[in-house]
Design a protein around this motif. Structure first.
Motif, PDB file in Angstrom:
ATOM      1  N   LYS A 132      38.873  34.782  36.702  1.00 10.02           N
ATOM      2  CA  LYS A 132      39.234  35.365  37.989  1.00 10.02           C
ATOM      3  C   LYS A 132      40.069  36.626  37.746  1.00 10.02           C
ATOM      4  O   LYS A 132      40.702  36.752  36.691  1.00 10.02           O
ATOM      5  CB  LYS A 132      39.994  34.355  38.848  1.00 10.02           C
ATOM      6  N   PRO A 133      40.051  37.570  38.689  1.00  9.62           N
ATOM      7  CA  PRO A 133      40.699  38.869  38.468  1.00  9.62           C
ATOM      8  C   PRO A 133      42.153  38.800  38.011  1.00  9.62           C
ATOM      9  O   PRO A 133      42.594  39.638  37.230  1.00  9.62           O
ATOM     10  CB  PRO A 133      40.577  39.552  39.834  1.00  9.62           C
ATOM     11  N   LYS A 134      42.906  37.800  38.476  1.00 13.77           N
ATOM     12  CA  LYS A 134      44.326  37.738  38.112  1.00 13.77           C
ATOM     13  C   LYS A 134      44.526  37.536  36.605  1.00 13.77           C
ATOM     14  O   LYS A 134      45.609  37.806  36.070  1.00 13.77           O
ATOM     15  CB  LYS A 134      45.045  36.640  38.897  1.00 13.77           C
ATOM     16  N   LYS A 135      43.491  37.045  35.909  1.00 10.06           N
ATOM     17  CA  LYS A 135      43.595  36.836  34.469  1.00 10.06           C
ATOM     18  C   LYS A 135      43.106  38.038  33.656  1.00 10.06           C
ATOM     19  O   LYS A 135      43.129  38.001  32.430  1.00 10.06           O
ATOM     20  CB  LYS A 135      42.797  35.589  34.070  1.00 10.06           C
ATOM     21  N   LEU A 136      42.641  39.079  34.348  1.00 10.79           N
ATOM     22  CA  LEU A 136      42.108  40.257  33.669  1.00 10.79           C
ATOM     23  C   LEU A 136      43.175  41.338  33.528  1.00 10.79           C
ATOM     24  O   LEU A 136      44.049  41.488  34.390  1.00 10.79           O
ATOM     25  CB  LEU A 136      40.924  40.829  34.456  1.00 10.79           C
ATOM     26  N   SER A 137      43.106  42.108  32.459  1.00 15.69           N
ATOM     27  CA  SER A 137      43.985  43.275  32.294  1.00 15.69           C
ATOM     28  C   SER A 137      43.572  44.359  33.283  1.00 15.69           C
ATOM     29  O   SER A 137      42.499  44.286  33.918  1.00 15.69           O
ATOM     30  CB  SER A 137      43.868  43.816  30.875  1.00 15.69           C
ATOM     31  N   GLY A 138      44.407  45.392  33.387  1.00 10.91           N
ATOM     32  CA  GLY A 138      44.097  46.488  34.301  1.00 10.91           C
ATOM     33  C   GLY A 138      42.778  47.163  33.972  1.00 10.91           C
ATOM     34  O   GLY A 138      41.982  47.485  34.867  1.00 10.91           O
ATOM     35  N   GLY A 139      42.527  47.368  32.681  1.00 14.51           N
ATOM     36  CA  GLY A 139      41.284  48.005  32.274  1.00 14.51           C
ATOM     37  C   GLY A 139      40.069  47.150  32.590  1.00 14.51           C
ATOM     38  O   GLY A 139      39.031  47.661  33.027  1.00 14.51           O
ATOM     39  N   LEU A 140      40.179  45.848  32.391  1.00 11.42           N
ATOM     40  CA  LEU A 140      39.073  44.942  32.692  1.00 11.42           C
ATOM     41  C   LEU A 140      38.806  44.888  34.195  1.00 11.42           C
ATOM     42  O   LEU A 140      37.651  44.812  34.629  1.00 11.42           O
ATOM     43  CB  LEU A 140      39.357  43.546  32.149  1.00 11.42           C
ATOM     44  N   LYS A 141      39.864  44.931  34.995  1.00 14.91           N
ATOM     45  CA  LYS A 141      39.684  44.952  36.453  1.00 14.91           C
ATOM     46  C   LYS A 141      38.945  46.209  36.893  1.00 14.91           C
ATOM     47  O   LYS A 141      38.097  46.167  37.789  1.00 14.91           O
ATOM     48  CB  LYS A 141      41.042  44.880  37.157  1.00 14.91           C
ATOM     49  N   ARG A 142      39.275  47.331  36.257  1.00 15.64           N
ATOM     50  CA  ARG A 142      38.592  48.588  36.584  1.00 15.64           C
ATOM     51  C   ARG A 142      37.105  48.480  36.254  1.00 15.64           C
ATOM     52  O   ARG A 142      36.253  48.956  37.002  1.00 15.64           O
ATOM     53  CB  ARG A 142      39.214  49.744  35.809  1.00 15.64           C
ATOM     54  N   ARG A 143      36.798  47.855  35.126  1.00 16.23           N
ATOM     55  CA  ARG A 143      35.394  47.694  34.745  1.00 16.23           C
ATOM     56  C   ARG A 143      34.671  46.733  35.680  1.00 16.23           C
ATOM     57  O   ARG A 143      33.494  46.924  36.005  1.00 16.23           O
ATOM     58  CB  ARG A 143      35.306  47.241  33.289  1.00 16.23           C
ATOM     59  N   LEU A 144      35.383  45.704  36.149  1.00  7.88           N
ATOM     60  CA  LEU A 144      34.810  44.816  37.169  1.00  7.88           C
ATOM     61  C   LEU A 144      34.544  45.589  38.455  1.00  7.88           C
ATOM     62  O   LEU A 144      33.503  45.412  39.103  1.00  7.88           O
ATOM     63  CB  LEU A 144      35.763  43.642  37.433  1.00  7.88           C
ATOM     64  N   ASN A 145      35.473  46.449  38.824  1.00 10.97           N
ATOM     65  CA  ASN A 145      35.315  47.289  40.017  1.00 10.97           C
ATOM     66  C   ASN A 145      34.035  48.125  39.932  1.00 10.97           C
ATOM     67  O   ASN A 145      33.291  48.276  40.905  1.00 10.97           O
ATOM     68  CB  ASN A 145      36.528  48.213  40.146  1.00 10.97           C
ATOM     69  N   ILE A 146      33.793  48.657  38.722  1.00 11.69           N
ATOM     70  CA  ILE A 146      32.581  49.462  38.511  1.00 11.69           C
ATOM     71  C   ILE A 146      31.338  48.585  38.625  1.00 11.69           C
ATOM     72  O   ILE A 146      30.358  48.951  39.295  1.00 11.69           O
ATOM     73  CB  ILE A 146      32.630  50.156  37.138  1.00 11.69           C
ATOM     74  N   ALA A 147      31.364  47.411  37.995  1.00 12.18           N
ATOM     75  CA  ALA A 147      30.204  46.520  38.052  1.00 12.18           C
ATOM     76  C   ALA A 147      29.855  46.155  39.491  1.00 12.18           C
ATOM     77  O   ALA A 147      28.677  46.125  39.868  1.00 12.18           O
ATOM     78  CB  ALA A 147      30.485  45.255  37.237  1.00 12.18           C
ATOM     79  N   CYS A 148      30.879  45.909  40.311  1.00 11.89           N
ATOM     80  CA  CYS A 148      30.633  45.565  41.715  1.00 11.89           C
ATOM     81  C   CYS A 148      30.020  46.732  42.478  1.00 11.89           C
ATOM     82  O   CYS A 148      29.222  46.535  43.404  1.00 11.89           O
ATOM     83  CB  CYS A 148      31.941  45.137  42.382  1.00 11.89           C
ATOM     84  N   GLY A 149      30.374  47.959  42.093  1.00 17.11           N
ATOM     85  CA  GLY A 149      29.883  49.136  42.802  1.00 17.11           C
ATOM     86  C   GLY A 149      28.491  49.580  42.395  1.00 17.11           C
ATOM     87  O   GLY A 149      27.820  50.292  43.151  1.00 17.11           O
ATOM     88  N   ILE A 150      28.040  49.148  41.199  1.00 19.55           N
ATOM     89  CA  ILE A 150      26.759  49.652  40.692  1.00 19.55           C
ATOM     90  C   ILE A 150      25.697  48.572  40.530  1.00 19.55           C
ATOM     91  O   ILE A 150      24.553  48.869  40.180  1.00 19.55           O
ATOM     92  CB  ILE A 150      26.939  50.354  39.333  1.00 19.55           C
ATOM     93  N   ALA A 151      26.053  47.309  40.790  1.00 23.36           N
ATOM     94  CA  ALA A 151      25.139  46.205  40.489  1.00 23.36           C
ATOM     95  C   ALA A 151      23.816  46.313  41.243  1.00 23.36           C
ATOM     96  O   ALA A 151      22.773  45.885  40.738  1.00 23.36           O
ATOM     97  CB  ALA A 151      25.809  44.868  40.798  1.00 23.36           C
ATOM     98  N   HIS A 152      23.821  46.873  42.450  1.00 25.18           N
ATOM     99  CA  HIS A 152      22.584  46.964  43.245  1.00 25.18           C
ATOM    100  C   HIS A 152      21.728  48.167  42.848  1.00 25.18           C
ATOM    101  O   HIS A 152      20.752  48.488  43.517  1.00 25.18           O
ATOM    102  CB  HIS A 152      22.912  47.009  44.732  1.00 25.18           C
TER     103      HIS A 152
END
Length: 313
Positions: A132-152
């Motif tokens: 879950k996001p709370k266990k991710l570092s700042g950099g990993l959260k940013r990469r998750l943010n990108i994945a959510c924006g480009i997955a489609h």
């Protein structure tokens, strides 16, 4: 090249405040377009108008050749947004977050599963799927943010300050991802206050101030718009005032500063600026210790065109 975004004479007012004043710009297919400006310049307003998240007073906006409107769902399916603030659900895992955002556009379960897997692998979050996001570092959260924006698999992606507050390794990975997305055929609009990032990424860029485009073109084209073309630094002790005056009188020289045995000269465009100064110093019997010549950066361009005073949001 086909125009993916075309904005003409865009006007947006907030009561007596004019946020955008006849803003005109275009973004071509397959490029990384840098959108720069000081705080309060109109960047965010322009993007929100392009995405049809804000009503505007006048002007025309076309995306992929069609008029962009709040209900243009066919166009919005082709657009991805990676916001400045990390916008994910804290109670969902990495996999669940990417699946949720992808599911806003992709309804077929098999296709969505494939796209989600590809997005997670693309940003190298395979080992964190169940986190879950709370266990991710700042950099990993940013990469998750990108994945959510480009997955489609959008064809047009907006990145708004995607590297804020991340470590150098994560920043470099994010920039690599953006370059790879361009190679895959995506058109990208990129906003950042980190000028070195825009200088690295941008095919073309525009600088906005007071709701208008004040300069646009390639990085090299913008550098040619400012007076300072070269900063020359020479360590040389004991230079007399009359020699300083001779340097100031030379062609292409804008300013000369001499302190603590260090000579700093701002020069305009010229092929022999450094050689001319060295020859003058040698002719007057001076021995130089270190010599540096630095070309202007995008940061120099930005400050000269928009001013150096602090801006509030």
């Amino acid at each position: 090249m086909a125009e993916v975004i075309k904005v003409e004479n865009l006007v947006k007012k907030y009561k007596e405040i004019v946020a955008l004043e006849h803003l005109t710009l275009s973004v071509n297919e397959g490029e990384i377009f840098g959108l720069l400006g000081p705080n309060g310049s109109g960047k965010s307003t322009a993007i929100n108008c392009i995405l049809s998240l804000l009503k505007y007073d006048k002007g025309d906006i076309k995306v992929f050749g069609k008029k962009m409107e709040p209900k243009s769902y066919d166009l919005k399916r082709l657009i991805g947004v990676v916001p400045q603030e990390v916008a994910v659900y804290e109670d969902l895992t990495v996999q669940e977050n990417v699946d949720f955002f992808c599911g806003l556009y992709i309804k077929d379960k098999e296709t969505r599963k494939k796209y989600v897997d590809e997005a997670i692998k693309f940003v190298e979050l395979d080992d964190f799927r169940k986190f879950k996001p709370k266990k991710l570092s700042g950099g990993l959260k940013r990469r998750l943010n990108i994945a959510c924006g480009i997955a489609h698999k959008p064809k047009l992606i907006f990145f708004d300050e995607p590297t804020v507050a991340v470590d150098p390794q994560s920043r470099n990975k994010i920039l690599d991802n953006i370059e790879e997305l361009q190679r895959m055929g995506c058109t990208i609009v990129y906003t950042s206050h980190y000028m070195e990032e825009v200088e690295r990424l941008a095919t073309r860029l525009a600088i906005i101030d007071k709701g208008q485009v004040i300069a646009s073109g390639t990085v090299d084209e913008l550098k040619k718009m400012i007076k300072k073309n070269e900063l020359i630094t020479i360590e040389v002790p004991g230079v007399a005032e009359e020699v300083i005056e001779k340097i100031e009188a030379m062609k292409n020289i804008f300013s000369v500063d001499y302190k603590e045995s260090t000579l700093k000269v701002e020069a305009g465009e010229g092929k022999h600026n450094v050689v001319d100064i060295i020859n003058l110093l040698q002719d007057n019997g001076y021995k130089m210790q270190k010599i540096f010549s630095v070309q202007p950066t995008l940061n120099d361009v930005f400050l000269e065109l928009t001013g150096k005073e602090l801006r509030d949001e």
